[in-house]
Design a protein around this motif. Structure first.
Motif, PDB file in Angstrom:
ATOM      1  N   THR A 102       3.971  11.623  -7.533  1.00 37.37           N
ATOM      2  CA  THR A 102       5.231  12.140  -6.997  1.00 37.37           C
ATOM      3  C   THR A 102       5.065  12.563  -5.542  1.00 37.37           C
ATOM      4  O   THR A 102       4.026  13.093  -5.150  1.00 37.37           O
ATOM      5  N   ARG A 103       6.114  12.352  -4.759  1.00 39.41           N
ATOM      6  CA  ARG A 103       6.064  12.655  -3.333  1.00 39.41           C
ATOM      7  C   ARG A 103       7.115  13.670  -2.895  1.00 39.41           C
ATOM      8  O   ARG A 103       7.050  14.163  -1.764  1.00 39.41           O
ATOM      9  N   TYR A 104       8.079  13.957  -3.754  1.00 43.16           N
ATOM     10  CA  TYR A 104       9.130  14.908  -3.380  1.00 43.16           C
ATOM     11  C   TYR A 104       9.732  15.491  -4.654  1.00 43.16           C
ATOM     12  O   TYR A 104       9.530  14.964  -5.756  1.00 43.16           O
ATOM     13  N   ARG A 105      10.439  16.588  -4.499  1.00 34.29           N
ATOM     14  CA  ARG A 105      11.081  17.222  -5.651  1.00 34.29           C
ATOM     15  C   ARG A 105      12.130  16.270  -6.223  1.00 34.29           C
ATOM     16  O   ARG A 105      12.985  15.756  -5.508  1.00 34.29           O
ATOM     17  N   GLY A 106      12.052  16.026  -7.510  1.00 33.24           N
ATOM     18  CA  GLY A 106      12.965  15.087  -8.156  1.00 33.24           C
ATOM     19  C   GLY A 106      12.398  13.684  -8.296  1.00 33.24           C
ATOM     20  O   GLY A 106      13.002  12.834  -8.954  1.00 33.24           O
ATOM     21  N   HIS A 107      11.230  13.427  -7.698  1.00 34.16           N
ATOM     22  CA  HIS A 107      10.650  12.085  -7.745  1.00 34.16           C
ATOM     23  C   HIS A 107      10.240  11.714  -9.169  1.00 34.16           C
ATOM     24  O   HIS A 107      10.407  10.564  -9.595  1.00 34.16           O
ATOM     25  N   ALA A 108       9.697  12.674  -9.928  1.00 39.18           N
ATOM     26  CA  ALA A 108       9.317  12.388 -11.313  1.00 39.18           C
ATOM     27  C   ALA A 108      10.532  11.967 -12.134  1.00 39.18           C
ATOM     28  O   ALA A 108      10.447  11.073 -12.988  1.00 39.18           O
ATOM     29  N   ARG A 109      11.667  12.589 -11.879  1.00 38.38           N
ATOM     30  CA  ARG A 109      12.906  12.207 -12.566  1.00 38.38           C
ATOM     31  C   ARG A 109      13.290  10.769 -12.221  1.00 38.38           C
ATOM     32  O   ARG A 109      13.645   9.964 -13.098  1.00 38.38           O
ATOM     33  N   ASP A 110      13.201  10.421 -10.938  1.00 33.81           N
ATOM     34  CA  ASP A 110      13.566   9.068 -10.517  1.00 33.81           C
ATOM     35  C   ASP A 110      12.638   8.028 -11.135  1.00 33.81           C
ATOM     36  O   ASP A 110      13.077   6.959 -11.581  1.00 33.81           O
ATOM     37  N   LEU A 111      11.348   8.326 -11.166  1.00 35.21           N
ATOM     38  CA  LEU A 111      10.376   7.381 -11.739  1.00 35.21           C
ATOM     39  C   LEU A 111      10.631   7.177 -13.230  1.00 35.21           C
ATOM     40  O   LEU A 111      10.581   6.043 -13.729  1.00 35.21           O
ATOM     41  N   ALA A 112      10.905   8.259 -13.952  1.00 39.89           N
ATOM     42  CA  ALA A 112      11.155   8.153 -15.393  1.00 39.89           C
ATOM     43  C   ALA A 112      12.463   7.421 -15.667  1.00 39.89           C
ATOM     44  O   ALA A 112      12.558   6.636 -16.630  1.00 39.89           O
ATOM     45  N   ARG A 113      13.473   7.649 -14.855  1.00 37.08           N
ATOM     46  CA  ARG A 113      14.746   6.943 -15.039  1.00 37.08           C
ATOM     47  C   ARG A 113      14.550   5.438 -14.855  1.00 37.08           C
ATOM     48  O   ARG A 113      15.065   4.618 -15.633  1.00 37.08           O
ATOM     49  N   GLN A 114      13.807   5.047 -13.825  1.00 38.17           N
ATOM     50  CA  GLN A 114      13.536   3.628 -13.599  1.00 38.17           C
ATOM     51  C   GLN A 114      12.776   3.021 -14.769  1.00 38.17           C
ATOM     52  O   GLN A 114      13.044   1.880 -15.180  1.00 38.17           O
ATOM     53  N   ALA A 115      11.827   3.790 -15.322  1.00 40.93           N
ATOM     54  CA  ALA A 115      11.069   3.288 -16.471  1.00 40.93           C
ATOM     55  C   ALA A 115      11.971   3.103 -17.684  1.00 40.93           C
ATOM     56  O   ALA A 115      11.857   2.112 -18.416  1.00 40.93           O
ATOM     57  N   ALA A 116      12.894   4.042 -17.899  1.00 39.53           N
ATOM     58  CA  ALA A 116      13.799   3.962 -19.045  1.00 39.53           C
ATOM     59  C   ALA A 116      14.775   2.804 -18.899  1.00 39.53           C
ATOM     60  O   ALA A 116      15.093   2.105 -19.875  1.00 39.53           O
ATOM     61  N   GLN A 117      15.247   2.592 -17.696  1.00 41.43           N
ATOM     62  CA  GLN A 117      16.251   1.546 -17.471  1.00 41.43           C
ATOM     63  C   GLN A 117      15.628   0.164 -17.315  1.00 41.43           C
ATOM     64  O   GLN A 117      16.311  -0.849 -17.484  1.00 41.43           O
ATOM     65  N   GLY A 118      14.317   0.120 -17.015  1.00 44.39           N
ATOM     66  CA  GLY A 118      13.669  -1.172 -16.819  1.00 44.39           C
ATOM     67  C   GLY A 118      13.470  -1.953 -18.098  1.00 44.39           C
ATOM     68  O   GLY A 118      13.447  -3.188 -18.079  1.00 44.39           O
ATOM     69  N   GLY A 119      13.282  -1.244 -19.210  1.00 46.53           N
ATOM     70  CA  GLY A 119      13.203  -1.910 -20.497  1.00 46.53           C
ATOM     71  C   GLY A 119      11.845  -2.435 -20.894  1.00 46.53           C
ATOM     72  O   GLY A 119      11.691  -2.977 -21.997  1.00 46.53           O
ATOM     73  N   THR A 120      10.827  -2.322 -20.039  1.00 46.77           N
ATOM     74  CA  THR A 120       9.502  -2.842 -20.381  1.00 46.77           C
ATOM     75  C   THR A 120       8.468  -1.745 -20.616  1.00 46.77           C
ATOM     76  O   THR A 120       7.429  -1.999 -21.225  1.00 46.77           O
TER      77      THR A 120
END
Length: 322
Positions: free
Chosen positions: A37-55
């Motif tokens: 993580t590089r900024y506040r909220g980055h962990a949320r963004d990474l997890a959202r991308q993982a959830a929406q990516g489907g793999t």
């Protein structure tokens, strides 16, 4: 299994070397991608991308309760659907790690990594309930977006303490138990609503609970830890039920001494109690209103001042490796 390891490099109790060893151990059993993580909220963004990516099948959070909260909010960005979302795993790296410890994880990075690998091999998982807090229609806070929390939220005194701790940490102080104790004292000395609380709890089909000076919402027990000592604000709270609430109507010196002692000596069978204490169990929906703006926190993260917050307990929201 394809997995994403979300690493908070500022985690209190881990070093770069420890994180590298952990990643190497996990990569031996998983198709692992590591993201720092590089900024506040980055962990949320990474997890959202993982959830929406489907793999991605598993998201592992390495950090404290704040990192876990961000990851959970990313995974549940589009709502709970345990059967299609990646599973969550937690490796504790913060100062308290309430969520991980409530799940039965060791409070040590190396031990927790071994526990996680054993759980993955055994296919050991559970589905946990979570809480949502957000704005209340018809109030000044109506537009505040909903946010998930894993173990606690609070309006009033405890949130004020957390806000003071965050200020000290921004000045370079370490998050230690003596630091928390000092901020509890300072919050008490500056608390303007010690004798008559401003908070009202409202829920459908029941009389309102009024004049609360402190309100703690629990999604599990224990509520927190003082070192290795678990603190049970609401001993009946569970990941398998709705939300529990502890409210106190007085914060006078005598009341703080009494309830503070009860909290420090609390157990899974007995929490704070008395004529100025209100306890409610297994609530699905309720609202906290305050006559004056009060500090608000979720999972140990200070979120500013609120006059009204609506809560919902959501059963079976997310699958977690245990």
């Amino acid at each position: 299994m394809r997995a994403l390891l979300v690493v908070n490099p500022a985690a209190t109790t881990t070093s770069a070397r420890t994180r590298d060893v952990l990643a190497h151990a996990l990569a031996s059993d998983l198709k692992l991608e590591v993201a720092t993580t590089r900024y506040r909220g980055h962990a949320r963004d990474l997890a959202r991308q993982a959830a929406q990516g489907g793999t991605t099948e598993l998201v592992i959070a390495l950090g404290g309760d704040g990192t876990v909260n961000e990851v959970v909010n990313g995974l549940l960005h589009d709502g709970p659907a345990p059967e299609r979302l990646p599973r969550l795993a937690v490796v504790p790296g913060g100062s308290t790690n309430v969520f991980a410890r409530a799940l039965g994880m060791p409070n040590d990075v190396v031990e927790a990594t071994g526990h996680l690998l054993d759980a993955l091999e055994a296919g050991s998982e559970r589905t946990v309930g979570l809480g949502i807090a957000g704005g209340t229609p018809g109030t000044d806070d109506a537009e505040i977006p909903d946010r998930w929390f894993t173990f606690t939220a609070g309006l009033g005194f405890d949130a004020g303490v957390i806000g003071r701790v965050e200020q000290q940490r921004e000045r370079g102080k370490r998050s230690t138990h003596p630091l928390y104790v000092r901020q509890v004292v300072r919050q008490f000395l500056n608390e303007p609503h010690r004798r008559t609380g401003t908070i009202t709890l409202e829920r459908e089909g029941a009389e309102p609970v009024t004049e609360l000076a402190l309100s703690i919402v629990c999604n599990t027990a224990p509520w927190s830890y003082f070192g290795n000592k678990p603190l049970y604000a609401a001993p009946e709270a569970s990941f398998d039920t709705g939300l529990d609430v502890l409210g106190l109507r007085r914060l006078t010196p005598l009341a703080v001494s009494r309830y503070g002692t009860q909290l420090l000596t609390s157990s899974p069978e007995r929490g704070p109690r008395g004529k100025h204490a209100a306890t409610l169990h297994d609530l699905t929906r309720f609202t906290l209103h305050s006559q004056a703006p009060l500090p608000f926190q979720m999972d140990g993260d200070h979120l500013g001042l609120r006059t009204s917050v609506s809560f919902t307990g959501v059963r079976r929201a997310l699958r977690v490796i245990v």
